[in-house]
Design a protein around this motif. Structure first.
Motif, mmCIF file in Angstrom:
data_model
loop_
_atom_site.group_PDB
_atom_site.id
_atom_site.type_symbol
_atom_site.label_atom_id
_atom_site.label_comp_id
_atom_site.label_asym_id
_atom_site.label_seq_id
_atom_site.Cartn_x
_atom_site.Cartn_y
_atom_site.Cartn_z
ATOM 1 N N GLN A 96 4.230 5.615 -5.700
ATOM 2 C CA GLN A 96 4.053 5.738 -7.150
ATOM 3 C C GLN A 96 3.191 6.961 -7.489
ATOM 4 O O GLN A 96 3.504 7.716 -8.423
ATOM 5 C CB GLN A 96 3.401 4.466 -7.702
ATOM 6 N N LYS A 97 2.130 7.154 -6.722
ATOM 7 C CA LYS A 97 1.209 8.273 -6.982
ATOM 8 C C LYS A 97 1.942 9.609 -6.906
ATOM 9 O O LYS A 97 1.820 10.451 -7.814
ATOM 10 C CB LYS A 97 0.075 8.224 -5.963
ATOM 11 N N TYR A 98 2.748 9.794 -5.866
ATOM 12 C CA TYR A 98 3.380 11.103 -5.679
ATOM 13 C C TYR A 98 4.663 11.251 -6.477
ATOM 14 O O TYR A 98 5.110 12.376 -6.708
ATOM 15 C CB TYR A 98 3.597 11.358 -4.185
ATOM 16 N N LEU A 99 5.249 10.154 -6.920
ATOM 17 C CA LEU A 99 6.341 10.274 -7.887
ATOM 18 C C LEU A 99 5.811 10.840 -9.204
ATOM 19 O O LEU A 99 6.446 11.706 -9.829
ATOM 20 C CB LEU A 99 7.003 8.906 -8.115
ATOM 21 N N LEU A 158 8.164 -0.132 -10.174
ATOM 22 C CA LEU A 158 8.171 1.314 -10.393
ATOM 23 C C LEU A 158 8.616 1.666 -11.809
ATOM 24 O O LEU A 158 9.090 2.773 -12.055
ATOM 25 C CB LEU A 158 9.092 1.995 -9.364
ATOM 26 N N THR A 159 8.475 0.723 -12.728
ATOM 27 C CA THR A 159 8.904 0.979 -14.107
ATOM 28 C C THR A 159 8.129 2.132 -14.731
ATOM 29 O O THR A 159 8.694 2.963 -15.451
ATOM 30 C CB THR A 159 8.711 -0.291 -14.946
ATOM 31 N N GLY A 160 6.818 2.202 -14.467
ATOM 32 C CA GLY A 160 6.015 3.287 -15.035
ATOM 33 C C GLY A 160 6.488 4.650 -14.569
ATOM 34 O O GLY A 160 6.535 5.611 -15.358
ATOM 35 N N ALA A 178 0.828 -1.208 0.000
ATOM 36 C CA ALA A 178 0.000 0.000 0.000
ATOM 37 C C ALA A 178 0.861 1.258 0.000
ATOM 38 O O ALA A 178 0.573 2.235 -0.703
ATOM 39 C CB ALA A 178 -0.926 -0.009 1.221
ATOM 40 N N LEU A 179 1.956 1.231 0.779
ATOM 41 C CA LEU A 179 2.859 2.389 0.805
ATOM 42 C C LEU A 179 3.532 2.579 -0.557
ATOM 43 O O LEU A 179 3.722 3.714 -1.016
ATOM 44 C CB LEU A 179 3.913 2.191 1.898
ATOM 45 N N THR A 180 3.870 1.482 -1.212
ATOM 46 C CA THR A 180 4.476 1.572 -2.546
ATOM 47 C C THR A 180 3.520 2.236 -3.534
ATOM 48 O O THR A 180 3.930 3.039 -4.378
ATOM 49 C CB THR A 180 4.859 0.164 -3.045
ATOM 50 N N THR A 188 17.325 7.416 -8.591
ATOM 51 C CA THR A 188 16.936 7.151 -7.209
ATOM 52 C C THR A 188 15.667 6.303 -7.145
ATOM 53 O O THR A 188 15.511 5.485 -6.243
ATOM 54 C CB THR A 188 16.734 8.481 -6.463
ATOM 55 N N THR A 189 14.766 6.477 -8.095
ATOM 56 C CA THR A 189 13.559 5.639 -8.134
ATOM 57 C C THR A 189 13.915 4.178 -8.376
ATOM 58 O O THR A 189 13.306 3.269 -7.794
ATOM 59 C CB THR A 189 12.607 6.143 -9.235
ATOM 60 N N GLN A 190 14.895 3.948 -9.211
ATOM 61 C CA GLN A 190 15.336 2.567 -9.443
ATOM 62 C C GLN A 190 15.883 1.951 -8.151
ATOM 63 O O GLN A 190 15.584 0.800 -7.810
ATOM 64 C CB GLN A 190 16.409 2.545 -10.532
ATOM 65 N N GLN A 191 16.683 2.740 -7.395
ATOM 66 C CA GLN A 191 17.202 2.241 -6.130
ATOM 67 C C GLN A 191 16.070 2.077 -5.109
ATOM 68 O O GLN A 191 16.110 1.151 -4.281
ATOM 69 C CB GLN A 191 18.262 3.202 -5.592
#
Length: 803
Positions: A473-476, A558-560, A467-469, A536-539
């Motif tokens: 994703q939403k705020y990225l 988090l590919t999208g 759920a946190l992930t 940083t998103t990849q990490q």
């Protein structure tokens, strides 16, 4: 067999030749008698030799027969001796058997006698031990019973195969009865000393109970388990009364009191009962574990009842205190009473320059302060497993939705604050010395992400992490669109730019590009920020997969979001390319509208070339300095600009018509000047000259060489037509009739001449080859730089429209 010089031994012996050799002349016939005598003598010797050999062979056969007979006689004698030896060996074996027969009987008798004596001794010990055991049990002499009972049980194992004997079976039943009586008696003694009802302990610890525990080690394990269960239940009965659900101290804000109570109880236990129970029973750990189970059950019930009262701060406070207590248990106990531990082993992450791969050992959940400088700190050693992780804190997992909702709200407010700060403070100041400024908000966002991830992983590694992930994703995506894409300078359709008059009057210095210096720096800053966010998103994705349960790893993707940041990077580069490209458009337009047929002499480079170079020198150094930290994207900018500018330049070349010979020479000079500037574009205006990337140089050389070849074809005489067509095919390797038509227009030929030229061109075209050896086939199969650039621009526009 042996080499011989005698003519008689030759394979091709000829008697006539041999006689002619002996009597070559008539005079030599006088010696015929002597020669005949010699031959007869030789014949006689040969006969003697043959006779001797034949006789010798006869004698050898007789000797062989005699030797064979002698060998047969020797074999018969050997067989006789072997038979005698075998007979003697059989007699010896029979004699040994007769000698050892009595010895074997004695050995069996000794073995049976020893077994009988041992069994009788064991029987005596068993009978006496059973009598003593029954007497000691009645007198509660547990100290002596503990040692005696183990011995009796060991002795009884020797009689398992004799249970068919009534006396042995009776003794075994007496032992079992004694064990049952001991078990019931010990349980009664513990019940008397530690009554399950009430909190008083009239008996308390004693030497009798300590010895009784030693006896319980030998009895059925259920007796030991029952003693432990009753003692722990009686020991924690006060806890259930003090922290009932209706008591104020039972709520989460006073959760510390629960853990303080058990600490006092453990100290009290060590002082009063520490020596009563055997050390291998691990009673202190068992009390703590049972306390944890009871606490988890009680907390689960009270939180289910008062779920509406749970707030984020209260929940985090309770979880922090609980995890601290679990860590204290891990330091104090080994966890041997738990069985298989459920805690994950923390892993030391690899080094990196983003907050998600720093060491997180010992991080508190209620206070996490991470600064950008902390990213370079050395890794800490790996901490051991915590077998008590989650033993109490597992009860908070169903209520973590409160935490997740709070983080959703906090992140929404954080993004809004970033937007407001950007509007209030404006774009970051250019920081060319450090290779461009990265928006500070991106570091703040990911630092907050790390704080949330660490907190959530300490709370749960299951569904709450998923759920946190989703919130991450939403705020990225919101950060990418609201902060990055939303603040990119907007382009206008107005050409603005230069005019033909100003170009011809060489007033290029007064003109500027569409984007200001600050806007160019802002675009580069957003590009650098997107590049940082992408890495940083990849990490972040890798770290989330490390934190979450193995069964849920596949759900973290988090590919999208990484693609979103890649689009921001692509849009930023495209804006930079469009800006510089648009600044050069007026110059190219001026080039196409000049009267090239009226040029009388070749001079220095034309004003439009100077204008293009001026804009390149104005924009490129700013972009290069601001993208120094992301060199690969500056290279992409250069490549995209070359792919855009060169085809556009060639299209404007085709618009220059008609062109005189001198005009073509001037254009060729201008083209060469532009080619040199483009080759030097990556390092233009830089004090440090670097070699341009090979991929970029290849594009420039290929595109500008085509422009030069076009002008050389235009300069070539069109008479005779066959030679002109062949030169065109050789120089351009372009089988397109449209391109050939444009060349003819540039030369200013009449339509009738062009028609005959086109017919000749179609006739001179080479046949399409089966392979790729013909250079003309390359131009047909592979797209030209102009076509490739057009495709790229269409693709980018399509992506932009969809977004």
């Amino acid at each position: 067999v042996f080499p011989s010089q005698d003519p008689l031994d030759r394979a091709d012996f000829n008697a006539v030749e041999y006689i002619n050799t002996l009597f070559p002349t008539e005079q030599s016939l006088a010696n015929i008698d002597e020669v005949v005598n010699k031959i007869r003598l030789k014949i006689r010797r040969l006969d003697d030799n043959i006779r001797t050999v034949v006789r010798g062979q006869t004698n050898v056969g007789q000797d062989g027969q005699q030797a064979l007979e002698e060998a047969q006689k020797a074999i018969q004698q050997l067989f006789g001796k072997i038979k005698d030896i075998k007979d003697k060996a059989e007699k010896s074996e029979q004699m040994v058997k007769e000698i050892t027969r009595d010895i074997k009987q004695l050995d069996h008798a000794k073995r049976h006698l020893t077994t009988s004596i041992t069994t009788l001794n064991h029987l005596h010990m068993l009978a006496g031990g059973v009598d003593s055991l029954e007497a000691m049990t009645r007198r509660r002499q547990y100290g002596e019973v503990a040692n005696l009972l183990q011995g009796v049980v060991n002795v009884l194992e020797h009689f398992n195969k004799y249970m068919g004997i009534p006396q042995i079976r009776q003794l075994s039943e007496r032992v079992k009865a004694a064990q049952n009586e001991l078990g019931q008696q010990i349980l009664a003694d513990f019940e008397e000393a530690f009554p399950s009802q009430g909190t008083k302990r009239p008996g308390g610890p004693s030497n009798v109970l300590r010895d009784a525990c030693l006896v319980a080690n030998v009895l059925d394990p259920r007796i030991k388990q029952e003693i432990i269960k009753k003692f722990i239940k009686q020991h924690l009965s006060e806890y259930l009364v003090l922290f009932q659900e209706n008591q104020d101290v039972a709520w989460l804000d006073k959760i510390d009191r629960r853990y303080a109570w058990i600490k006092r109880q453990l100290v009290d236990y060590e002082e009063k009962f520490g020596r009563m129970f055997p050390q291998e029973w691990c009673m202190t750990e068992r009390i703590s574990v049972e306390f944890c189970h009871v606490t988890r059950t009680e907390l689960t019930k009270i939180m289910r009842t008062r779920a509406k009262e749970i707030e984020v701060k209260l929940l985090l406070f309770a979880i922090q205190r609980t995890t601290n207590f679990e860590g204290l248990l891990a330091k104090r106990f080994s966890g041997c009473t738990l069985g298989d531990g459920t805690a994950k082993k923390p892993e030391v992450p690899p080094p990196s320059t983003n907050p998600f791969l720093e060491d997180e050992t010992g991080t508190e959940t209620d206070e996490i302060v991470i600064e950008k400088s902390d990213m370079d700190r050395p890794k800490k050693p790996k901490v051991p497993d915590n077998p008590f992780h989650g033993i109490v804190s597992k009860c908070f997992e169903p209520h973590l939705y409160v935490y997740i909702e709070s983080q959703d709200k906090n992140l929404g407010e954080l993004i809004d604050r970033f937007v407001a700060d950007f509007k209030a403070q404006g774009p970051p100041k250019p920081n060319v010395d450090e290779g461009g400024a990265v928006l500070p908000s991106c570091a703040d966002l990911f630092v907050y992400y790390k704080k949330c991830m660490v907190q959530c992983s300490q709370l749960s590694t299951g569904e709450p992490m998923i759920a946190l992930t989703t919130i991450f994703q939403k705020y990225l995506r919101e950060y990418a669109w609201k902060i990055l894409s939303g603040n990119l300078p907007k382009t206008t359709s107005s050409s603005g730019g230069l005019t033909i008059t100003s170009l011809l009057k060489e007033k290029e210095g007064s003109e500027v590009a569409k984007f200001t210096f600050e806007e160019l720096c802002l675009i580069c800053s957003i590009l650098s920020t997107a590049e940082y966010c992408l890495a940083t998103t990849q990490q972040l994705e890798e770290k989330l997969k490390e934190k979450v349960d193995t069964s849920l790893m596949e759900r973290i993707n988090l590919t999208g979001e990484m693609d979103t940041f890649s689009i921001v990077i692509s849009n930023s580069i495209q804006l930079l390319v469009q800006d510089l490209d648009a600044a050069c458009d007026p110059a190219l337009t001026a080039m196409s509208k000049m009267q090239w047929q009226n040029v009388e002499h070749v001079g220095d480079q034309s004003p439009y070339v100077t204008s293009v170079i001026l804009h390149i020198k104005q924009n490129v150094p700013i972009i290069r300095d601001n993208l120094a930290s992301t060199r690969k994207y500056f290279t992409q900018f250069c490549i995209k600009f070359a792919n855009s500018f060169i085809p556009k330049f060639i299209n404007h070349l085709f618009k220059c018509k008609p062109i005189s010979m001198v005009g073509a020479e001037q254009l060729l000079l201008d083209t060469h000047s532009l080619k040199m500037v483009l080759l030097d574009l990556p390092s233009i205006g830089s004090q440090v000259v670097r070699k341009a990337p090979a991929s970029y140089t290849k594009i420039v050389v290929k595109g500008m060489t085509r422009a030069e070849m076009i002008l050389k074809v235009v300069m070539a005489p069109h008479e005779p037509p066959v030679v002109f067509v062949d030169n065109y095919i050789k120089l351009l390797a372009d089988c397109s009739t449209d391109t050939f038509q444009k060349i003819l227009d540039m030369k200013g030929l009449k339509r009738s001449e062009q028609s005959s030229m086109l017919d000749l061109f179609r006739q001179r075209l080479p046949a399409p080859p089966s392979g790729a050896e013909n250079p003309g086939s390359l131009s047909l199969s592979a797209p030209t730089p102009e076509q490739e650039s057009s495709r790229i621009r269409k693709l980018e526009k399509l992506i932009k429209k969809r977004l």
